[in-house]
Design a protein around this motif. Structure first.
Motif, PDB file in Angstrom:
ATOM      1  N   THR A 178       6.144 -10.712   6.893  1.00 10.45           N
ATOM      2  CA  THR A 178       4.955 -11.424   7.369  1.00 10.45           C
ATOM      3  C   THR A 178       3.735 -11.201   6.479  1.00 10.45           C
ATOM      4  O   THR A 178       2.721 -11.858   6.640  1.00 10.45           O
ATOM      5  CB  THR A 178       4.635 -11.026   8.818  1.00 10.45           C
ATOM      6  N   GLY A 179       3.821 -10.270   5.543  1.00  6.69           N
ATOM      7  CA  GLY A 179       2.760 -10.067   4.565  1.00  6.69           C
ATOM      8  C   GLY A 179       3.377  -9.809   3.211  1.00  6.69           C
ATOM      9  O   GLY A 179       4.426  -9.158   3.122  1.00  6.69           O
ATOM     10  N   GLY A 180       2.770 -10.324   2.152  1.00  9.11           N
ATOM     11  CA  GLY A 180       3.356 -10.156   0.826  1.00  9.11           C
ATOM     12  C   GLY A 180       2.308  -9.996  -0.253  1.00  9.11           C
ATOM     13  O   GLY A 180       1.173 -10.456  -0.110  1.00  9.11           O
ATOM     14  N   LEU A 181       2.690  -9.338  -1.346  1.00  5.02           N
ATOM     15  CA  LEU A 181       1.768  -9.084  -2.443  1.00  5.02           C
ATOM     16  C   LEU A 181       2.553  -8.951  -3.745  1.00  5.02           C
ATOM     17  O   LEU A 181       3.569  -8.239  -3.795  1.00  5.02           O
ATOM     18  CB  LEU A 181       0.989  -7.789  -2.181  1.00  5.02           C
ATOM     19  N   TYR A 182       2.090  -9.621  -4.807  1.00  2.00           N
ATOM     20  CA  TYR A 182       2.689  -9.476  -6.130  1.00  2.00           C
ATOM     21  C   TYR A 182       1.987  -8.341  -6.860  1.00  2.00           C
ATOM     22  O   TYR A 182       0.751  -8.292  -6.923  1.00  2.00           O
ATOM     23  CB  TYR A 182       2.550 -10.769  -6.923  1.00  2.00           C
ATOM     24  N   ASN A 183       2.763  -7.420  -7.401  1.00  2.00           N
ATOM     25  CA  ASN A 183       2.222  -6.288  -8.142  1.00  2.00           C
ATOM     26  C   ASN A 183       2.525  -6.474  -9.621  1.00  2.00           C
ATOM     27  O   ASN A 183       3.675  -6.331 -10.055  1.00  2.00           O
ATOM     28  CB  ASN A 183       2.830  -4.979  -7.629  1.00  2.00           C
ATOM     29  N   SER A 184       1.515  -6.798 -10.404  1.00  2.00           N
ATOM     30  CA  SER A 184       1.719  -7.087 -11.829  1.00  2.00           C
ATOM     31  C   SER A 184       2.163  -5.852 -12.603  1.00  2.00           C
ATOM     32  O   SER A 184       2.739  -5.969 -13.690  1.00  2.00           O
ATOM     33  CB  SER A 184       0.428  -7.644 -12.434  1.00  2.00           C
ATOM     34  N   LYS A 185       1.934  -4.655 -12.054  1.00  2.00           N
ATOM     35  CA  LYS A 185       2.285  -3.443 -12.789  1.00  2.00           C
ATOM     36  C   LYS A 185       3.790  -3.271 -12.923  1.00  2.00           C
ATOM     37  O   LYS A 185       4.268  -2.679 -13.893  1.00  2.00           O
ATOM     38  CB  LYS A 185       1.659  -2.223 -12.110  1.00  2.00           C
ATOM     39  N   ASP A 186       4.549  -3.739 -11.930  1.00  2.00           N
ATOM     40  CA  ASP A 186       5.999  -3.637 -12.038  1.00  2.00           C
ATOM     41  C   ASP A 186       6.704  -4.984 -11.877  1.00  2.00           C
ATOM     42  O   ASP A 186       7.931  -5.051 -11.904  1.00  2.00           O
ATOM     43  CB  ASP A 186       6.557  -2.631 -11.031  1.00  2.00           C
ATOM     44  N   GLY A 187       5.927  -6.078 -11.712  1.00  2.00           N
ATOM     45  CA  GLY A 187       6.510  -7.407 -11.596  1.00  2.00           C
ATOM     46  C   GLY A 187       7.277  -7.631 -10.314  1.00  2.00           C
ATOM     47  O   GLY A 187       8.121  -8.529 -10.244  1.00  2.00           O
ATOM     48  N   MET A 188       6.971  -6.852  -9.271  1.00  2.00           N
ATOM     49  CA  MET A 188       7.705  -6.932  -8.021  1.00  2.00           C
ATOM     50  C   MET A 188       6.837  -7.520  -6.909  1.00  2.00           C
ATOM     51  O   MET A 188       5.610  -7.411  -6.933  1.00  2.00           O
ATOM     52  CB  MET A 188       8.190  -5.548  -7.601  1.00  2.00           C
ATOM     53  N   ILE A 189       7.499  -8.128  -5.927  1.00  2.00           N
ATOM     54  CA  ILE A 189       6.847  -8.562  -4.695  1.00  2.00           C
ATOM     55  C   ILE A 189       7.027  -7.467  -3.656  1.00  2.00           C
ATOM     56  O   ILE A 189       8.147  -6.984  -3.440  1.00  2.00           O
ATOM     57  CB  ILE A 189       7.451  -9.874  -4.164  1.00  2.00           C
ATOM     58  N   TYR A 190       5.949  -7.075  -3.030  1.00  2.00           N
ATOM     59  CA  TYR A 190       5.999  -6.091  -1.950  1.00  2.00           C
ATOM     60  C   TYR A 190       5.798  -6.820  -0.625  1.00  2.00           C
ATOM     61  O   TYR A 190       4.860  -7.617  -0.478  1.00  2.00           O
ATOM     62  CB  TYR A 190       4.930  -5.018  -2.146  1.00  2.00           C
ATOM     63  N   TYR A 191       6.673  -6.552   0.328  1.00  2.00           N
ATOM     64  CA  TYR A 191       6.632  -7.237   1.612  1.00  2.00           C
ATOM     65  C   TYR A 191       6.416  -6.255   2.762  1.00  2.00           C
ATOM     66  O   TYR A 191       7.023  -5.173   2.818  1.00  2.00           O
ATOM     67  CB  TYR A 191       7.947  -7.979   1.878  1.00  2.00           C
ATOM     68  N   ALA A 192       5.552  -6.660   3.697  1.00  2.00           N
ATOM     69  CA  ALA A 192       5.476  -6.037   5.014  1.00  2.00           C
ATOM     70  C   ALA A 192       6.460  -6.805   5.895  1.00  2.00           C
ATOM     71  O   ALA A 192       6.301  -8.005   6.101  1.00  2.00           O
ATOM     72  CB  ALA A 192       4.055  -6.140   5.569  1.00  2.00           C
ATOM     73  N   VAL A 193       7.478  -6.112   6.386  1.00  2.00           N
ATOM     74  CA  VAL A 193       8.580  -6.764   7.094  1.00  2.00           C
ATOM     75  C   VAL A 193       8.543  -6.358   8.564  1.00  2.00           C
ATOM     76  O   VAL A 193       8.671  -5.175   8.899  1.00  2.00           O
ATOM     77  CB  VAL A 193       9.940  -6.367   6.474  1.00  2.00           C
ATOM     78  N   GLN A 194       8.383  -7.349   9.456  1.00  2.00           N
ATOM     79  CA  GLN A 194       8.208  -7.026  10.862  1.00  2.00           C
ATOM     80  C   GLN A 194       9.487  -7.091  11.688  1.00  2.00           C
ATOM     81  O   GLN A 194       9.559  -6.518  12.772  1.00  2.00           O
ATOM     82  CB  GLN A 194       7.169  -7.958  11.497  1.00  2.00           C
ATOM     83  N   GLY A 195      10.535  -7.782  11.216  1.00  2.77           N
ATOM     84  CA  GLY A 195      11.754  -7.918  11.996  1.00  2.77           C
ATOM     85  C   GLY A 195      12.437  -6.586  12.239  1.00  2.77           C
ATOM     86  O   GLY A 195      12.559  -5.766  11.333  1.00  2.77           O
ATOM     87  N   ASN A 196      12.897  -6.349  13.464  1.00  6.95           N
ATOM     88  CA  ASN A 196      13.534  -5.085  13.818  1.00  6.95           C
ATOM     89  C   ASN A 196      14.701  -5.395  14.746  1.00  6.95           C
ATOM     90  O   ASN A 196      14.555  -5.435  15.960  1.00  6.95           O
ATOM     91  CB  ASN A 196      12.528  -4.160  14.502  1.00  6.95           C
ATOM     92  N   ASN A 197      15.859  -5.673  14.167  1.00  2.00           N
ATOM     93  CA  ASN A 197      17.024  -6.081  14.950  1.00  2.00           C
ATOM     94  C   ASN A 197      18.278  -5.371  14.477  1.00  2.00           C
ATOM     95  O   ASN A 197      18.465  -5.125  13.285  1.00  2.00           O
ATOM     96  CB  ASN A 197      17.241  -7.606  14.850  1.00  2.00           C
TER      97      ASN A 197
END
Length: 421
Positions: A178-197
């Motif tokens: 539900t939240g995301g951010l691109y980090n140019s330092k490592d070229g990765m997308i970081y996600y806040a993930v809310q699903g818990n199943n």
């Protein structure tokens, strides 16, 4: 870093819509009516700005309305839902693409030729969140939130206009980022993930937490999924400070929406996570439902939404990197009362999605209202794209809107560099 600093789902048919010219009959009617009622003072609103979009200026922030005005306090009722029968110029506000409260700074934000396009691509009538721009690919990744929940992510290829759209799935799949951010330092997308199943397709099990994804290969890696054995309620949004710590807000929207099988075990809070060591620490528990979160360009202000609050931070501890936050203050009361995602522009301005209502507010770093963008759908989150980072995507329930203007997004390589406020 200095030793101390302060820290502020059915497809809908969609057609790109260009700004339409104002109806001359309406303008004439407003002019005549205001002339006839000059005793009421200046009209609430008037046409102003470039002709490439419908731009309206509001006199004196609309601080004085005819006594017949009224407004429903429901946070889903937009600013334009107010009723002002005593002044027909209010219709200009209701029809506007851009509404300016601070004319001088608002016109600087818009530039000479602002444009707004609604309904660029057909999307599901669900919540759209976590827009992340990956410049190397020129792609925008957007998640689709529940109910009923999704394992797939929308990938918009911006090398085409309108963009081509594909549904992609990470490996392993992430349920409900539900939240995301691109980090140019490592070229990765970081996600806040809310699903818990514990019963997802293919036997997949997942707890809510923080994950990162390689946008080129879509390989996913989990970084965090608990606090000493307790479930996180559902990370909502995140940001990264200039020592590499991930700050995220944690809410129980996932349980409310039915995309989590576990009610909250801890208080809703804002957390700090250090990927290099695995340390997680609670930073603030004072907000009932913390949501959007962002650092100012110079790293001196951390801002959190609902409404919009700011904190000061000092770096202490044995290594001088341990953050301590103080000085909580509210800096902005949203026009609809339910702000969601927020971002910080290159010049330090805040751009705030209104969550349940169809609009985006633009303020300076102190929360002074400058302008707003008006859409045809609620706006949960926002993201800049393009070589000059002057194209802003607004995503939300059942809709995408694209805005082109002069308010640039922050440097993706040097977010905490010079030039910000």
């Amino acid at each position: 870093m200095p030793s101390s600093f302060s820290f502020v789902a059915a497809l809908l048919a969609a057609t790109a819509v260009s700004a339409s010219p104002r109806a001359s009959a309406l303008t004439g009617s407003i002019t005549a009516r205001n002339a006839a009622n000059s005793s009421l003072g200046a009209p609430v609103a008037y046409i102003c700005g470039p002709k490439t979009a419908n731009v309206t200026c509001v006199n004196r922030y609309g601080s004085l309305l005819p006594p017949s005005f009224s407004r429903d306090p429901d946070p889903s009722v937009a600013y334009t839902g107010a009723k002002v029968p005593g002044d027909p110029s209010w219709a200009l506000v209701q029809q506007a693409d851009f509404v300016l409260f601070d004319k001088k700074r608002g016109l600087e934000v818009l530039g000479p030729a602002p444009k707004i396009q609604r309904g660029i691509i057909p999307v599901l009538n669900v919540i759209h969140e976590a827009p992340v721009f990956v410049p190397e690919l020129n792609k925008l990744f957007v998640t689709q939130d529940g109910p009923p929940g999704n394992l797939s992510i929308l990938s918009l290829d911006l090398n085409h206009d309108p963009p081509t759209v594909a549904l992609v799935e990470t490996d392993p799949p992430l349920y409900q980022p539900t939240g995301g951010l691109y980090n140019s330092k490592d070229g990765m997308i970081y996600y806040a993930v809310q699903g818990n199943n514990a019963s997802l397709p293919g036997g997949l099990q997942q707890h809510a937490g923080i994950a990162r994804v390689d946008p080129k290969t879509l390989k996913a890696e989990w970084l965090l999924n608990n606090y000493h054995g307790f479930n996180l309620a559902g990370p909502n949004d995140l940001t990264i400070d200039d020592v590499g710590d991930i700050w995220f807000t944690d809410t129980d929207y996932a349980y409310v929406l039915g995309v989590s099988e576990s009610p909250k075990q801890l208080q809703l809070a804002t957390w700090r996570f250090r990927p290099s060591t695995g340390q997680i620490q609670v930073m603030d528990t004072s907000l009932a439902y913390p949501n959007g979160i962002a650092f100012s360009r110079d790293g001196k202000t951390l801002t959190g939404a609902r409404n919009v609050f700011a904190w000061d931070v000092a770096r202490k501890g044995h290594d001088g990197t341990h953050p301590v936050i103080t000085g909580k203050r509210v800096i902005f009361q949203a026009l609809e009362g339910a702000p969601d995602g927020l971002k910080v522009a290159a010049n330090g301005y805040l751009v705030i999605g209104e969550g349940l209502a169809p609009g985006v507010d633009i303020t300076d770093e102190l929360g002074n209202l400058i302008a707003r963008i008006q859409t045809s759908h609620p706006v949960e989150n926002i993201q800049w794209t393009g070589d000059d980072l002057k194209t802003l995507w607004l995503v939300g329930i059942g809709g995408f809107t694209r805005v082109e203007f002069d308010l640039a997004g922050p440097d993706l390589v040097n977010y905490h560099g010079k030039g910000g406020h």
